[in-house]
Each structure stands twice: as structure tokens, then as C-alpha cells.
Scaffold this motif. Sequence first.
Motif, PDB file in Angstrom:
ATOM      1  N   PHE A  45     -49.555  14.967  50.321  1.00 24.59           N
ATOM      2  CA  PHE A  45     -50.080  16.245  50.331  1.00 24.59           C
ATOM      3  C   PHE A  45     -49.559  17.043  49.183  1.00 24.59           C
ATOM      4  O   PHE A  45     -48.308  17.084  49.031  1.00 24.59           O
ATOM      5  CB  PHE A  45     -49.882  16.965  51.567  1.00 24.59           C
ATOM      6  CG  PHE A  45     -50.504  18.484  51.541  1.00 24.59           C
ATOM      7  CD1 PHE A  45     -51.678  18.652  51.729  1.00 24.59           C
ATOM      8  CD2 PHE A  45     -49.718  19.568  51.350  1.00 24.59           C
ATOM      9  CE1 PHE A  45     -52.425  19.895  51.449  1.00 24.59           C
ATOM     10  CE2 PHE A  45     -50.138  20.886  51.338  1.00 24.59           C
ATOM     11  CZ  PHE A  45     -51.655  21.111  51.590  1.00 24.59           C
ATOM     12  N   ASP A  46     -50.400  17.732  48.302  1.00 26.22           N
ATOM     13  CA  ASP A  46     -49.978  18.377  47.414  1.00 26.22           C
ATOM     14  C   ASP A  46     -50.243  19.847  47.549  1.00 26.22           C
ATOM     15  O   ASP A  46     -51.357  20.221  47.082  1.00 26.22           O
ATOM     16  CB  ASP A  46     -50.452  17.995  45.824  1.00 26.22           C
ATOM     17  CG  ASP A  46     -50.218  18.666  44.684  1.00 26.22           C
ATOM     18  OD1 ASP A  46     -49.146  19.583  44.929  1.00 26.22           O
ATOM     19  OD2 ASP A  46     -50.474  18.278  43.347  1.00 26.22           O
ATOM     20  N   PRO A  47     -49.370  20.835  47.773  1.00 23.65           N
ATOM     21  CA  PRO A  47     -49.912  22.185  47.846  1.00 23.65           C
ATOM     22  C   PRO A  47     -50.348  22.656  46.473  1.00 23.65           C
ATOM     23  O   PRO A  47     -51.277  23.855  46.756  1.00 23.65           O
ATOM     24  CB  PRO A  47     -48.465  22.879  48.206  1.00 23.65           C
ATOM     25  CG  PRO A  47     -47.299  21.895  47.721  1.00 23.65           C
ATOM     26  CD  PRO A  47     -47.858  20.674  47.751  1.00 23.65           C
ATOM     27  N   ALA A  48     -50.324  22.403  45.392  1.00 19.26           N
ATOM     28  CA  ALA A  48     -50.794  22.934  44.177  1.00 19.26           C
ATOM     29  C   ALA A  48     -52.171  22.323  44.069  1.00 19.26           C
ATOM     30  O   ALA A  48     -53.095  23.249  43.462  1.00 19.26           O
ATOM     31  CB  ALA A  48     -49.890  22.636  43.017  1.00 19.26           C
ATOM     32  N   ALA A  49     -52.723  21.447  44.738  1.00 26.68           N
ATOM     33  CA  ALA A  49     -54.120  20.872  44.602  1.00 26.68           C
ATOM     34  C   ALA A  49     -54.345  20.446  46.106  1.00 26.68           C
ATOM     35  O   ALA A  49     -54.422  19.094  46.347  1.00 26.68           O
ATOM     36  CB  ALA A  49     -53.967  19.641  43.458  1.00 26.68           C
ATOM     37  N   PRO A  50     -54.280  21.145  46.972  1.00 30.97           N
ATOM     38  CA  PRO A  50     -54.502  20.875  48.388  1.00 30.97           C
ATOM     39  C   PRO A  50     -55.791  20.119  48.541  1.00 30.97           C
ATOM     40  O   PRO A  50     -56.776  20.384  48.307  1.00 30.97           O
ATOM     41  CB  PRO A  50     -54.264  22.325  49.369  1.00 30.97           C
ATOM     42  CG  PRO A  50     -54.845  23.111  48.196  1.00 30.97           C
ATOM     43  CD  PRO A  50     -54.309  22.947  46.802  1.00 30.97           C
ATOM     44  N   GLU A  51     -55.683  18.949  49.458  1.00 27.92           N
ATOM     45  CA  GLU A  51     -56.861  18.221  49.778  1.00 27.92           C
ATOM     46  C   GLU A  51     -56.673  17.965  51.167  1.00 27.92           C
ATOM     47  O   GLU A  51     -55.607  17.540  51.791  1.00 27.92           O
ATOM     48  CB  GLU A  51     -56.906  16.870  48.918  1.00 27.92           C
ATOM     49  CG  GLU A  51     -57.582  17.162  47.490  1.00 27.92           C
ATOM     50  CD  GLU A  51     -57.929  15.631  46.780  1.00 27.92           C
ATOM     51  OE1 GLU A  51     -57.719  14.925  47.323  1.00 27.92           O
ATOM     52  OE2 GLU A  51     -57.874  16.082  45.545  1.00 27.92           O
ATOM     53  N   HIS A  52     -57.755  17.751  51.856  1.00 31.88           N
ATOM     54  CA  HIS A  52     -57.770  17.436  53.141  1.00 31.88           C
ATOM     55  C   HIS A  52     -57.195  15.899  53.550  1.00 31.88           C
ATOM     56  O   HIS A  52     -57.590  15.125  52.791  1.00 31.88           O
ATOM     57  CB  HIS A  52     -59.381  17.217  53.893  1.00 31.88           C
ATOM     58  CG  HIS A  52     -59.229  17.010  55.405  1.00 31.88           C
ATOM     59  ND1 HIS A  52     -59.379  15.801  55.870  1.00 31.88           N
ATOM     60  CD2 HIS A  52     -59.302  18.050  56.357  1.00 31.88           C
ATOM     61  CE1 HIS A  52     -59.406  15.746  57.125  1.00 31.88           C
ATOM     62  NE2 HIS A  52     -59.265  17.044  57.639  1.00 31.88           N
ATOM     63  N   GLN A  53     -56.280  15.894  54.361  1.00 33.62           N
ATOM     64  CA  GLN A  53     -55.628  14.730  54.761  1.00 33.62           C
ATOM     65  C   GLN A  53     -55.830  14.256  56.369  1.00 33.62           C
ATOM     66  O   GLN A  53     -56.003  14.874  56.999  1.00 33.62           O
ATOM     67  CB  GLN A  53     -54.211  14.919  54.658  1.00 33.62           C
ATOM     68  CG  GLN A  53     -53.535  15.369  53.275  1.00 33.62           C
ATOM     69  CD  GLN A  53     -53.638  14.257  52.395  1.00 33.62           C
ATOM     70  OE1 GLN A  53     -53.535  13.066  52.478  1.00 33.62           O
ATOM     71  NE2 GLN A  53     -53.693  14.568  51.002  1.00 33.62           N
ATOM     72  N   PRO A  54     -55.931  12.711  56.413  1.00 35.37           N
ATOM     73  CA  PRO A  54     -56.032  12.194  57.812  1.00 35.37           C
ATOM     74  C   PRO A  54     -55.055  12.639  58.687  1.00 35.37           C
ATOM     75  O   PRO A  54     -53.862  12.860  58.246  1.00 35.37           O
ATOM     76  CB  PRO A  54     -56.023  10.647  57.469  1.00 35.37           C
ATOM     77  CG  PRO A  54     -56.328  10.655  55.918  1.00 35.37           C
ATOM     78  CD  PRO A  54     -55.739  11.779  55.546  1.00 35.37           C
ATOM     79  N   LYS A  55     -55.616  13.102  59.721  1.00 35.51           N
ATOM     80  CA  LYS A  55     -54.498  13.706  60.799  1.00 35.51           C
ATOM     81  C   LYS A  55     -53.366  12.524  61.211  1.00 35.51           C
ATOM     82  O   LYS A  55     -52.229  13.108  61.469  1.00 35.51           O
ATOM     83  CB  LYS A  55     -54.994  14.097  62.183  1.00 35.51           C
ATOM     84  CG  LYS A  55     -55.920  13.021  62.829  1.00 35.51           C
ATOM     85  CD  LYS A  55     -56.606  13.642  64.064  1.00 35.51           C
ATOM     86  CE  LYS A  55     -57.549  12.638  64.719  1.00 35.51           C
ATOM     87  NZ  LYS A  55     -58.312  13.282  65.978  1.00 35.51           N
ATOM     88  N   ILE A  56     -53.666  11.550  61.002  1.00 34.97           N
ATOM     89  CA  ILE A  56     -52.595  10.390  61.308  1.00 34.97           C
ATOM     90  C   ILE A  56     -51.319  10.424  60.333  1.00 34.97           C
ATOM     91  O   ILE A  56     -50.472  10.017  60.835  1.00 34.97           O
ATOM     92  CB  ILE A  56     -53.017   8.824  61.202  1.00 34.97           C
ATOM     93  CG1 ILE A  56     -53.460   8.622  59.688  1.00 34.97           C
ATOM     94  CG2 ILE A  56     -54.078   8.652  62.204  1.00 34.97           C
ATOM     95  CD1 ILE A  56     -54.026   7.047  59.518  1.00 34.97           C
TER      96      ILE A  56
END
Length: 250
Positions: A45-56
Amino acid sequence: MRLASLYRYPVKGLSPEPLDAADLRTGDYFPGDRLFALENGPSGFDPAAPEHQPKIKFLMLMRNGALAGLATRYDEATGVLTIARAGREVARGDLRSAEGRGAIEAFLTGFLGPEIRGPVRLLAAPDGFRFTDSKSGFVSLVNLASVAAIAQGAALDPLRFRANLYVEDMDAWAEAALPGRILSIGGARLEVLKMTDRCAATGVEPGTGRRDMDLVQTLRQNFGHIDCGVYARVIEGGRIKAGDAISILA
């Protein structure tokens, strides 16, 4: 139809917080919901370029059911997250500071033990982003009559479904016809986007963390699907509160 209750989940995977009311904003997520997540080893996860990540990639009830045995409270004014177990405070930290985040991370690492895949790191959602399970997870709604239909007379806590809004006085499974429709709730308008498919997290008993049933299999066997609830987006902001009437506008 009426709005029976409202909940937010400040930290993904941790306990719900009941609300009397909420101020929804057009195009925004549910207030105070999924502001933080607990990374279970590097997620990318990159807070500067946030993208949805799988919950796992995060600590979550589907795999870390013991989390449901913790009672948490987040104070937005102070940034402090408090964790209690069996009525006793076991951890506290100011999530705005590295020291405070470290206290929470250290406690959960010890609490979950071998379930931890890598370093636990508390992530904060940047503006305009939330750690929802679905990209459509702006606001989640659950029909209490559908929960009762699943239960078939047994005790079943609706909080297993971790919704923001719980709706009463609605026919069981009537929500299946809602995607594409517009709902009026208090001063807000919501467009229903899709049904919510369920996972093994629903098998964990809120408050104890016991994995005591398989609701996914129950849904599949008894109803031919694994859905319960819907996701919606706010198309007109406004204040909503428990007891508000709900109507279908279009």
C-alpha cells in the motif's frame, strides 16, 4: 422502512462503534469508517498513490477471528485508540504518533501470535480513501429481516455483517431489487450499487471471537447465494439518524 441503527468501524477488522446520527457528504464514505487498517506483513500500500488492496493483506476477522473478542474505541478528537479485553484495558495509543501506533502494533502482534505473517503496521487512509473490503463500499446497509430469515429462529447478531446502516420494516431479501435504485434516508439520498457477498468473517461471534457457525454455507444451501446487504454511494449529502424513514425514490 426505517433506519434501525448506525455503526462505524474506525479500524478495519476491529469492533464497531454505534452512532445516534451521521452527516453524510455527497460522494464520500461513511463518516469515521475504515480510517485505519492493520497491515499483516508488507501489503504494497502506497499512501501517496492509494489503491484498493485485497483484505487478506490486513488483519481481519475472516482469518483473525480473535479480534472480535476485543472492544475498541477511537477518539477522533485526541487520535487515541483504546483496546479492552474482558472489560479491562489492554492497550492504548495515539494513532497520530509513531509511539502510539507502535503500542497498538506491539499488542496485536503478541495477541495474535503465530497468526501474524509479518510486521503489523497501522496504516492511516489518506484523504479520499478508505480501507473498505469492496471498491464500492462507500456505505453498507443490511436488512434485519434478511438476517432473521438466515437465523431461522436462532440467535444471530446482525453485527456479524459489519454494516454501517441496519434497516427494519423491510421484507426479507427485498434488498435484492435495490441495486440501481435511489433511497431517501433523512436528509440524504443514496444510490444502491450492488449486493454484498459474504465471507467467513460472518462466522465469528461478535464480542467473543469464537468461530461458531458457517454463514456462507448456510446462505448457499438455504438461499442459493452468499449475499446479505448492499453497498450504496451518497449522491446527496445530509444528516441521517436512527428512526429515520427510508423510501425508494426511483
